[in-house]
Scaffold this active site. Structure first.
Site, PDB file in Angstrom:
ATOM      1  N   SER A   1      38.181  44.394  38.850  1.00 21.54           N
ATOM      2  CA  SER A   1      38.248  43.441  37.773  1.00 21.54           C
ATOM      3  C   SER A   1      39.560  42.541  37.693  1.00 21.54           C
ATOM      4  O   SER A   1      39.509  41.449  37.333  1.00 21.54           O
ATOM      5  CB  SER A   1      38.328  44.369  36.534  1.00 21.54           C
ATOM      6  N   SER A   2      40.595  42.965  38.326  1.00 20.26           N
ATOM      7  CA  SER A   2      41.761  41.893  38.385  1.00 20.26           C
ATOM      8  C   SER A   2      41.420  40.607  39.014  1.00 20.26           C
ATOM      9  O   SER A   2      41.628  39.701  38.885  1.00 20.26           O
ATOM     10  CB  SER A   2      43.148  42.668  38.828  1.00 20.26           C
TER      11      SER A   2
ATOM     12  N   ALA B   1      38.352  39.772  40.158  1.00 18.64           N
ATOM     13  CA  ALA B   1      37.318  38.879  39.680  1.00 18.64           C
ATOM     14  C   ALA B   1      37.919  37.895  38.448  1.00 18.64           C
ATOM     15  O   ALA B   1      37.526  36.794  38.488  1.00 18.64           O
ATOM     16  CB  ALA B   1      36.342  39.761  39.179  1.00 18.64           C
TER      17      ALA B   1
ATOM     18  N   ASP C   1      39.481  41.397  48.185  1.00 18.89           N
ATOM     19  CA  ASP C   1      38.789  41.420  46.864  1.00 18.89           C
ATOM     20  C   ASP C   1      38.586  39.974  46.288  1.00 18.89           C
ATOM     21  O   ASP C   1      37.601  39.685  45.503  1.00 18.89           O
ATOM     22  CB  ASP C   1      39.511  42.334  46.032  1.00 18.89           C
TER      23      ASP C   1
END
Ligand code: MEV
Length: 326
Positions: A111-112, A114, A155
């Site tokens: 989530s970080s 993205a 990521d």
């Protein structure tokens, strides 16, 4: 532009976690659990943020104070990115930011990364600052290093480029490997992993046992090369074997956990071709390679062993603008 919404996918590591931090390649796929960020000019010098999915509402700060004082966990990446962006590309007017997530920050889907990528894309479009994928990556990677101190950026690459990638850090190589499908089941352990802590644990292990850890990294690198080939050929039994081997190597780095062991073992007993932890370890998710006959059996076994099946579409599209207003 007055208002822009951008959305970025999460990620799932297929092969090569931890060794990728030290410059080795990995294979990662983007997943369609997306995070969207809306930015709107607010006519002020105040940065405003609402991130309800991250437990934060009505956060605001004067632009001259960005990055100062201890930042709440939920805003660290976005606020740091905004500070760096304004240093590079000064602006007269600040923004109100709203984030919305398809998935819990607990799953380890990134989530970080993205949110960092979606925010970077949204503000660059809002302020008319053209950034290509590589420039977007460099900006976001600077943020990850400033906030977290460690990380390979795999990521961020998944969130920016999407698809399934062969990645060498920091975006030295980003090769999209087009796969007709990815035959996997994803199980969540129920335990949130702390990536920076696990990365530092491996760092310490490497200081204490450099020969052993370097050997593990080299073995993982060999697996990544073969796995890329077998994935392209869609040879699932081979891909599964390689995953189990990768998992054994990760165990040597001491990053597996009781829950991950339970779920991977249950998958193998239920007929999966192979299984491994995915990501930093210590919790988060595991993946098992299946075929159409074993898929349901493996999923049931993971649930019986205490895991939660995550229904994800892999090879998702990279960051995109979903809405803009002039
Ligand atoms: C974490 O999901 C994967 C690691 O390799 C860290 C990184 O690559 O930044 C452990």
């Amino acid at each position: 532009m007055k208002k822009v919404t951008a959305s970025a996918p999460g990620k799932l590591m297929l092969f090569g976690e931890h060794s990728v931090v030290y410059g080795h390649p990995c294979l990662v796929t983007a997943v369609d659990q997306r995070l969207s960020v809306t930015v709107e000019r607010n006519g002020e010098n105040i940065f405003e943020l609402d991130a309800p999915d991250l437990g934060l509402k009505s956060y605001s700060k004067h632009v001259s104070d960005l990055g100062k004082k201890q930042l709440p966990q939920a805003v660290r990446f976005i606020e740091t990115l905004y500070k760096i962006f304004l240093e590079k590309y000064p602006q007269k007017e600040s923004v109100h930011v709203i984030t919305k997530s398809d998935f819990s920050a607990n799953f380890g889907f990134g989530s970080s990364s993205a949110s960092t990528v979606a925010f970077a894309k949204a503000i660059s479009v809002l302020y008319g600052q053209k950034l290509d994928k590589r420039e977007l990556f460099d900006l976001c990677y600077q943020v990850v290093i400033e906030v977290q101190g460690v990380g390979s950026g795999f990521d961020l690459a998944a969130a920016i480029w999407g698809g399934t990638l062969y990645y060498v850090p920091p975006a030295e190589k980003v090769e999209n490997i087009k796969l007709p499908k990815l035959s996997i089941v994803v199980g969540y352990t129920g335990v949130k992993a702390d990536t920076p802590t696990l990365v530092r644990m491996v760092q310490n292990l490497k200081v204490d046992h450099p020969k052993k850890v370097n050997q593990v990294f080299n073995d993982i690198t060999r697996l990544v090369g073969v796995a890329r080939h077998e994935l392209t050929k869609q040879k699932w039994s081979q891909v599964g074997k390689l995953m189990t081997e990768n998992h054994q190597l990760l165990k040597k780095l001491q990053v597996s956990s009781r829950e991950l062991e339970k779920l991977t073992k249950a998958s193998l007993q239920a007929g999966a071709y192979g299984a491994k932890l995915s990501g930093a370890g210590g919790g988060d998710c595991m993946i098992a390679v299946v075929n159409d006959k074993t898929r349901d059996k493996v999923a049931t076994a993971i649930e019986k062993a205490g895991g939660q099946i995550m229904t994800v579409k892999t090879q998702a599209q990279g960051v995109n603008v979903v809405h803009s207003e002039k």
